[in-house]
Design a protein around this motif. Structure first.
Motif, mmCIF file in Angstrom:
data_model
loop_
_atom_site.group_PDB
_atom_site.id
_atom_site.type_symbol
_atom_site.label_atom_id
_atom_site.label_comp_id
_atom_site.label_asym_id
_atom_site.label_seq_id
_atom_site.Cartn_x
_atom_site.Cartn_y
_atom_site.Cartn_z
ATOM 1 N N GLN A 416 -4.812 65.778 6.809
ATOM 2 C CA GLN A 416 -3.845 66.263 7.791
ATOM 3 C C GLN A 416 -4.449 67.459 8.535
ATOM 4 O OE1 GLN A 416 0.237 68.333 6.988
ATOM 5 N NE2 GLN A 416 0.657 66.129 7.016
ATOM 6 N N PRO A 505 1.528 63.354 14.345
ATOM 7 C CA PRO A 505 2.034 64.674 14.745
ATOM 8 C C PRO A 505 2.764 64.621 16.077
ATOM 9 C CG PRO A 505 -0.340 64.547 15.066
ATOM 10 C CD PRO A 505 0.065 63.291 14.361
ATOM 11 N N TYR A 510 5.648 66.472 12.056
ATOM 12 C CA TYR A 510 5.156 65.125 11.798
ATOM 13 C C TYR A 510 6.321 64.139 11.721
ATOM 14 C CZ TYR A 510 0.470 66.867 10.930
ATOM 15 O OH TYR A 510 -0.760 67.439 11.085
#
Length: 578
Positions: A416, A505, A510
């Motif tokens: 991430q 995102p 998110y």
């Protein structure tokens, strides 16, 4: 009297000789004067002309000799106004065969500037149409009818793609001005185009000289396997339909050499109709998503995190971790994908269950300097250097960047906040599949010019991990696939791999309902012959990679072993033991 005649005759002879000598002297003087040089130079302007001869563009083949990009002869149809006899007859014939109206042709011929002596009616006319017009001219000539005098045809080449949209994302296309765009056509445009030659061509056929031979452009042979490329494109298209994904990418690479065997993305276009580009793509990055679009790939990055941890000795496969379902990194709480605790796990279990908390803990144990140093050596945030135009770099935030925060160490560990292209991930993980050596991906296999062939050697981009680390992690990932992603398995072959499910995102964080799903894998484990990367954008039937990208990997792997004629593990091991 006779003497008088003799004297007169002598005087006349002397006078004629003097006149002759004078004429000769004057001729020599005139021929060598500055005025004569000026007249001669002006005369040369009308004795011939400089013509530029363009070479035939180099062809492009796949590794087995299938033509992917070639050239076809087309014609410029024009009329010499000084030779034109019957404008109505020419307008009628050209209007009939060139898909134009007679009025359009007549307007071009009659309303041209007075200084023009030649008019192009239409260019890029195919050979069948020209042959039909020439048959009409021939029939009129046999009847002694010259109504079509002045009509002419000038042949030249046009780029053609016999496979239409096959590997369009790899090849790119050539516009009518001879310039290549995207892919191979742009990257190697100068080699393919060759060098034009300008030659003085006299109009007097008695003074004709041999026109020097113009060497064709360089012919290129690609690493692409045409048959495998076609199969992979079919699988990709079927997968988008089956899983309701917007777009996708599949890459097949030889992990030992970096040769790209297949590279399929969507959408694709018929390269013979390159003007469709503007209706298909919004921007150039979409032309080849394998290299042009960077995205958060999610848990496939865990492969790199685990590789770094094993290589530094931070963990071993047997290291245990008590997963409570969350961990605090930089004052921010990180949770697992299912927001549940998984209890005591070894490192194989952390990969099998794709535990975010475990990988974040591993990164904190390594520390920022070690973690980001390894990610840099794996090539994250840097272009791969593949020989295709339009490659994106992706982004790896590091300590010291204005938008890096301590929590990024934990989130980057499971993918991430890190953006990569599919090819960047394939190149990085090649170090695991290739005993620690990371290969540089490439699509050019060989170049042929003037009867000589130059083969492109494989290049290595460093050794970010040791051979032992690579083999250990491969075994861990093979075990992980067997339990985590059974749908990725290939009967008869042991493979290693990792899923990746990444929430997309947005401006507000998110989105848990929309994901990018990925899978990276290779095999056979004991002697890797292929690596495959799958990326499906926002599937709708399931948001999980194990249910979408993993089965796609299995389908591609099956077609790969068939196409490359790779025997099952049992057959290979029996043969090798003899």
């Amino acid at each position: 009297m006779r003497r008088q005649y003799a004297i007169r005759s002598l005087v006349v002879v002397i006078g004629l000789v003097m006149i002759g000598v004078g004429v000769i002297v004057q001729m020599v003087r005139i021929q060598n004067s500055e005025q004569a040089k000026t007249f001669l130079s002006q005369g040369d302007l009308y004795a011939g002309e400089f013509r530029t001869f363009y070479p035939e563009r180099g062809e492009i083949y796949d590794r087995n000799g299938h033509l992917l990009a070639g050239n076809r002869t087309v014609y410029e149809v024009g009329v010499s106004l000084t030779e034109m006899k019957d404008v109505d007859a020419i307008a009628y014939v050209l209007g009939t065969y060139l898909n134009m109206t007679s009025d359009e042709v007549r307007d071009k011929l009659l309303n041209s500037p007075e200084t023009w002596t030649y008019i192009v009616v239409k260019d890029y006319v195919d050979v069948n149409t020209v042959t039909a017009i020439q048959d009409v001219i021939r029939q009129l000539d046999e009847a002694d009818d010259n109504r079509l005098n002045g009509l002419g045809f000038k042949p030249h080449y046009e780029r053609s793609y016999p496979e239409r949209n096959l590997a369009s994302n790899v090849l790119g296309f050539v516009t009518r001005d001879g310039r290549g765009y995207f892919g191979i056509e742009e990257k190697y445009n100068d080699l393919l185009a060759g060098n034009p030659v300008q030659v003085w061509v006299p109009r007097d056929p008695n003074k004709a000289i041999d026109i020097p031979r113009v060497s064709n452009g360089t012919t290129l042979v690609l690493t692409i396997n045409r048959d495998l490329q076609a199969k992979v494109e079919t699988i990709l298209d079927q997968s988008l339909s089956e899983y309701g994904a917007k777009n996708g990418t599949i890459i097949v690479m030889d992990p030992k050499t970096g040769e790209i065997l297949a590279m399929a993305t969507t959408p694709r276009m018929d390269l013979n109709n390159y003007t469709d580009y503007f209706q298909i793509y919004d921007n150039g990055s979409q032309y080849n998503r394998s290299i042009g679009m960077a995205y958060e790939a999610g848990s496939v990055v865990k492969v790199l995190t685990m590789a770094a941890a094993l290589d530094t000795g931070t963990v071993t496969p047997e290291t245990t971790f008590i997963d409570t379902g969350s961990i605090d990194v930089g004052g921010i709480t990180i949770q697992n994908w299912d927001r549940k605790p998984w209890g005591q796990q070894d490192m194989i279990g952390c990969l099998q269950h794709s535990l975010n908390v475990c990988l974040a803990w591993i990164a904190t144990q390594m520390g920022s300097p070690n973690f980001y140093s390894y990610m840099e050596h794996f090539g994250l945030g840097h272009p791969t250097g593949i020989d295709l135009s339009g490659e994106a770099m992706g982004r790896l935030k590091v300590p010291g960047d204005s938008d890096w925060y301590p929590v990024d160490l934990g989130t980057n560990a499971f993918g991430q906040g890190v953006t990569v292209t599919p090819l960047q991930m394939l190149m990085a993980v090649s170090a695991v599949a290739n005993d620690g050596q990371m290969v540089t991906p490439h699509v050019l296999y060989a170049m042929l010019r003037d009867g000589h062939q130059y083969n492109v050697p494989s290049q290595y981009a460093g050794s970010p991990i040791s051979e032992q680390t690579a083999r250990t992690l491969t075994e861990m990932l093979a075990a992980s696939v067997e339990s985590e992603s059974a749908s990725a398995l290939l009967p008869g072959y042991r493979v290693a791999g990792k899923t990746g499910t990444a929430q997309i995102p947005t401006e507000y964080g998110y989105d848990p309902n929309h994901t990018n799903v990925s899978f990276i894998g290779w095999g056979p484990v004991d002697d890797p012959r292929f690596m495959i990367y799958v990326w499906l954008q926002e599937p709708t039937t399931s948001i999980w990679s194990s249910q979408t990208a993993a089965p796609v990997f299995s389908s591609v792997a099956e077609q790969t072993v068939i196409t490359l004629n790779i025997p099952p593990d049992l057959v290979r091991n029996q043969y090798g033991s003899r």
